[in-house]
Every structure is written in C-alpha cells, then in structure tokens.
Design an enzyme around this catalytic site. Structure first.
Site, PDB file in Angstrom:
ATOM      1  CD1 TRP A 123       0.092   0.023   3.329  1.00 40.38           C
ATOM      2  CD2 TRP A 123      -1.893   0.836   3.645  1.00 40.38           C
ATOM      3  NE1 TRP A 123       0.321   0.402   4.610  1.00 40.38           N
ATOM      4  CE2 TRP A 123      -1.292   0.947   4.527  1.00 40.38           C
ATOM      5  CE3 TRP A 123      -3.118   1.334   3.347  1.00 40.38           C
ATOM      6  CZ2 TRP A 123      -1.809   1.338   5.984  1.00 40.38           C
ATOM      7  CZ3 TRP A 123      -3.677   1.652   4.432  1.00 40.38           C
ATOM      8  CH2 TRP A 123      -3.099   1.732   5.657  1.00 40.38           C
ATOM      9  CG  ASP A 154       1.992  -2.905  11.260  1.00 34.58           C
ATOM     10  OD1 ASP A 154       0.902  -2.978  10.468  1.00 34.58           O
ATOM     11  OD2 ASP A 154       2.847  -2.985  11.076  1.00 34.58           O
ATOM     12  CD  GLU A 184       7.383   4.622  10.036  1.00 31.44           C
ATOM     13  OE1 GLU A 184       8.557   4.667  10.644  1.00 31.44           O
ATOM     14  OE2 GLU A 184       6.892   3.552  10.155  1.00 31.44           O
TER      15      GLU A 184
HETATM   16  C1  9WN Z   1       5.013  -4.536   8.367  1.00 30.04           C
HETATM   17  C2  9WN Z   1       5.959   0.061   5.350  1.00 30.04           C
HETATM   18  C3  9WN Z   1       5.023  -0.398   6.418  1.00 30.04           C
HETATM   19  C4  9WN Z   1       3.569  -0.015   6.114  1.00 30.04           C
HETATM   20  C5  9WN Z   1       2.786  -0.454   7.444  1.00 30.04           C
HETATM   21  C6  9WN Z   1       3.443  -0.182   8.679  1.00 30.04           C
HETATM   22  C7  9WN Z   1       4.856  -0.742   8.750  1.00 30.04           C
HETATM   23  C8  9WN Z   1       5.716  -3.200   8.700  1.00 30.04           C
HETATM   24  C9  9WN Z   1       6.649  -3.253   9.873  1.00 30.04           C
HETATM   25  O1  9WN Z   1       5.701  -0.345   7.579  1.00 30.04           O
HETATM   26  O2  9WN Z   1       4.604  -2.262   8.660  1.00 30.04           O
HETATM   27  O3  9WN Z   1       4.407  -4.609   7.277  1.00 30.04           O
HETATM   28  O4  9WN Z   1       7.725  -3.623   9.710  1.00 30.04           O
HETATM   29  O5  9WN Z   1       6.287  -2.387  10.908  1.00 30.04           O
HETATM   30  O6  9WN Z   1       2.621  -0.341   9.631  1.00 30.04           O
HETATM   31  O7  9WN Z   1       1.401   0.299   7.109  1.00 30.04           O
HETATM   32  O8  9WN Z   1       2.975  -0.375   5.018  1.00 30.04           O
HETATM   33  O9  9WN Z   1       5.952   1.359   5.495  1.00 30.04           O
END
Ligand code: 9WN
Length: 455
Positions: free
Chosen positions: A57, A191, A426
């Site tokens: 996404w 998450d 972020e």
């Molecule tokens: C696990 C990449 C991703 C986002 C998610 C965010 C975070 C990953 C992590 O980073 O998730 O997929 O390692 O924490 O929660 O929304 O896509 O930016």
C-alpha cells in the site's frame, strides 16, 4: 441531509478558505528530495533504513506523489508491484529486493519462504496482503497527470487490479457475508492498533519465543515508538501458522487463530470497485459490474461493521462473532466509500468531530490514529495514537466526496503544518506534531505533494 457532489471517488476542488497564503516551495523541495532518495530503480522504498524493500500500500500512495514529479514513475511503481502478484490474485504486502541482504529487514525473504510455494512469483515476497488502495491510487494519479502513456498503463494494470479484487472477495470472504477478512494485523496496515488487542490476545505465542529472532526495526527506531516484543511474538506466530498451510486460504476458518473483518480494508475494497468503474470507462471496458460490486460491499460493510450504539465502525472478530470495542481511526475510514448512506456519513462526522478525534475546519492538532480520550491512547507508539499522512489523505478524500471541503481543508492543513515543522517523518506526535519513526518516509512526501497541489 448530506449533499453528494461529484462522481464517485473523484476529489472535488477545494474552495479558497480564509487563511493566509503560505510559501510551500521549501516543503515541495523536501518532498521531492525524499522521494528521489528513496527511489530504487523501479520502485520506491518506504524508508532506506526501516523498510528497504517494496511495500504494497506504500507503493499505491507513493505512485500518487510521482504523478506530481515524474508520472512515468507512477506506472513503474505500480507495475513493478503487480509483477509480483501471485497466481491466485493476491498482491503481496512486501516484494523483496534481491540485492538487499536477508538480515536488513525482519522478517526477511528466508522467513517467508514464498519461492517454495506453487503459484508465487520467482521474486521473493511475503504471503500476506495489505489494504487494496491501488485502484483508487492509480485512478487518482492518472487524473493528476493524464496522458496516452498513462492510459495504456492503466489498461495493462486493469486485469491485475480486477484479479486482486477477485482474490479478496472470494478466497478471503471467510465470514461468507461479502467482506474480506484479514489474517494478520500487518494486513490492516495499522499493525498495532488497539483494534487488534482483543483478537490478538488469544493468539498463542509459544511458536515464536521472543529471542528466537532478531527484530531489526528497533535498531532504526525507538522501541517505545514501535510495537512491543509481545506484539512481535504474535505477529511471528501468525505468519508461522499461515505459512505452515502454504498460505492457502481454504479452511482458514477452522484453523487460523486471527480472522477479522476490518473497516478500512473493506472500505478500500469497496472504493476500489468505484475506482475500477472509472478506469473501466476510461479504457473502454464495462463499468457496470464494478458499480454493482461497490454497492454490495458498502451494504455489507454497513450491515456487518457499523454499530448504531457507538455510532462508528468497528472490526468484526470472526472467532467470537463480536465487534471489537476500541474506537480507533479505522472507524472513520468508510467515509471513502462514495455510496456510503447519509446516516453513516453523519455518524462518522460526529465521531470525527468529537474530542476523540478533533476534526474541524481549523485544527490545532492533526488527526490521531486512536481515540484521544481512551485509557490506552499512546501518543508515541505507532498506530496507537500518532498521526499519519496516509490516513489523513484517505479521510480527506472521503470528506471531499461527501461534500465537506472546509473539514477536508482543516484536516489537510493540520497535517501539512506538522510536516512543515518536523519534516517528512513516518508519523507524528498527535499533540505536539513532533516527527516520529523514519525521518525520510516516502508516503508522507508523496501525499504531501498531492495535498499541496490543492492548497
Ligand atoms: C510491516 C512500510 C510498512 C507500512 C505499514 C506499517 C509498517 C511493517 C513493519 O511499515 O509495517 O508490514 O515492519 O512495521 O505499519 O502500514 O506499510 O511502510
């Protein structure tokens, strides 16, 4: 009665509001530099340090930003992601870059073992998915920079976007009511949202003893701003369980410990059908089936996930059959559905405008990811309080679609101010606007460019 304006998922122009014009040229330069620095040949990493691969996404949001800078990269971003689509239609949540070492991110390609799975692509990926915001993003990006090349790229993406929807609405309809279920909190994109606390609490952790693996995220970001070790133990246990079944979705209802219908995930799935209808019309395909599917998803979402007692949307835990109690920002996201009934739009506006979230035409603080008044609100910890650009952007789109430009503008401005002060972080402290997590985060930069284009 809510005034409906514009075609579905089409942002309407924001009318001028009474606030002094600001010079955002420095901010545009920062966003451009952030995206350029994170570009990796055919896709953009979310962050060079924390997330050195391609995320599903993220790529959708990032593609929108490239439309303002280099439209050819919009199509490269989406095309490279969909090249890793599995034969069953799933679009993996991570596409691993083979030149990056296995240890750079946990869990890396060896842990997922995707290349051993029949129907997975040659390129290593995860086995999970993320909210299907890609059709919405592709259409939005195309509208920002229409071209023959863009239309051709849309035409090539269209069958893949349709296959993505088909996977979710068939294999993932585990509740049998027309909604997709997520099998892991990572699939929600939010998450460690408090929304998952209840369903996660029953996930056994013995298969993932803390210490049996090394978290890489807390090397690059403060542990107090990230999910806890117990969260990770459960994340690992859930992947282990799904992987043990070859990432198959048959019989998940009988064997998988986490099955939840998420309001954002399903709102994205519904909005995707509305966007696919627009794309279909643009490339000479039939929009009719997409409109019908969009309407069905919206109806199912209202029937299954709206709670008239709280006046907001909640995830439904399929293991218990109950709605989960937390009032998180996930509950506001169905506003992105163009055909959401007026009653639910009004309810979302009331919830968003309450002290829990503080949406207003002038906002001193950005929108939090969790109810500010809740006992478990944590302003520093990831999706348990901090403000995020992608959620802001999505809800702003919904407010415009449903005819609330002043609220949309207030929401956007609160986030632009945070980025102007802290940089392309972020996420942001929801009270002070201080930058958290990665300091050079791609979707913040990309969606900032999109917001600034209308400010
Ligand atoms: C696990 C990449 C991703 C986002 C998610 C965010 C975070 C990953 C992590 O980073 O998730 O997929 O390692 O924490 O929660 O929304 O896509 O930016």
């Amino acid at each position: 009665m809510v005034e409906r304006v514009g075609p579905p998922v089409e942002p309407v122009p924001t009318p001028a509001v009474d606030r002094p014009p600001r010079d955002y040229s420095g901010l545009v330069a920062l966003a451009r530099a952030t995206l350029e620095a994170n570009w990796a040949q055919e896709h953009t990493v979310p962050s060079r340090t924390l997330y050195p691969h391609q995320w599903s996404w993220d790529s959708a949001f990032i593609a929108i930003g490239w439309a303002h800078l280099r439209p050819e990269r919009t199509w490269s971003e989406l095309t490279s992601l969909f090249e890793a689509q599995w034969r069953d239609g799933r679009v993996p949540h991570i596409v691993f870059n083979p030149v990056v070492s296995d240890e750079a991110y946990f869990p890396g390609p060896r842990f997922w073992g995707s290349t051993l799975i029949e129907g997975a692509p040659a390129r290593a990926t995860s086995g999970l998915v993320q909210p299907p915001v890609h059709a919405l993003a592709a259409w939005h990006a195309y509208r920002r920079a229409p071209s023959e090349r863009g239309r051709a790229a849309l035409g090539r993406l269209y069958p893949r976007l349709v296959a993505q929807q088909h996977y979710l609405s068939s294999r993932r309809d585990l509740g049998g009511a027309g909604l997709a279920s997520i099998v892991h909190p990572w699939e929600s994109g939010l998450d460690n949202s408090p929304a998952w606390d209840e369903p996660l609490a029953v996930v056994p952790t013995e298969e993932a003893v803390p210490g049996a693996y090394r978290r890489r995220d807390i090397v690059h970001a403060a542990a107090a701003h990230r999910p806890t070790d117990l969260d990770y133990a459960r994340y690992v246990a859930l992947v282990t369980a799904y992987r043990a079944g070859g990432y198959r979705d048959e019989d998940l209802a009988d064997r998988h410990p986490f099955l939840v219908e998420c309001p954002l995930f399903n709102a994205a799935m519904g909005a995707a059908e509305s966007a696919l209808a627009q794309i279909a019309r643009e490339i000479g395909a039939d929009p009719g089936p997409h409109h019908r599917r969009a309407a069905r998803i919206t109806t199912a979402l209202v029937d299954r996930l709206y709670d008239p007692r709280t006046g907001t949307f909640h995830p439904r835990d399929l293991r218990t059959g109950r709605l989960t109690p937390a009032r998180t920002v996930l509950g506001l996201t169905p506003v992105i559905l163009p055909d959401l009934p007026a009653e639910q739009v009004e309810a979302i506006l009331a919830e968003a405008g309450s002290s829990r979230f503080g949406l207003a035409a002038r906002m001193a603080r950005p929108l939090p990811s969790h109810d500010r008044t809740a006992a478990d609100f944590e302003p520093l910890r990831y999706w348990r309080g901090p403000s995020w650009m992608n959620i802001t952007w999505l809800i702003r789109c919904g407010l415009l679609t449903h005819g609330h430009p002043r609220l949309a503008d207030g929401l956007a401005t609160s986030m632009i101010e945070a980025v102007a002060t802290a940089g392309c972080h972020e996420y942001f402290h929801p009270e002070t606007g201080a930058g958290l997590g990665s300091p050079a985060f791609s979707w913040t930069a990309a969606l900032l460019l999109d917001l600034l284009a209308e400010t």
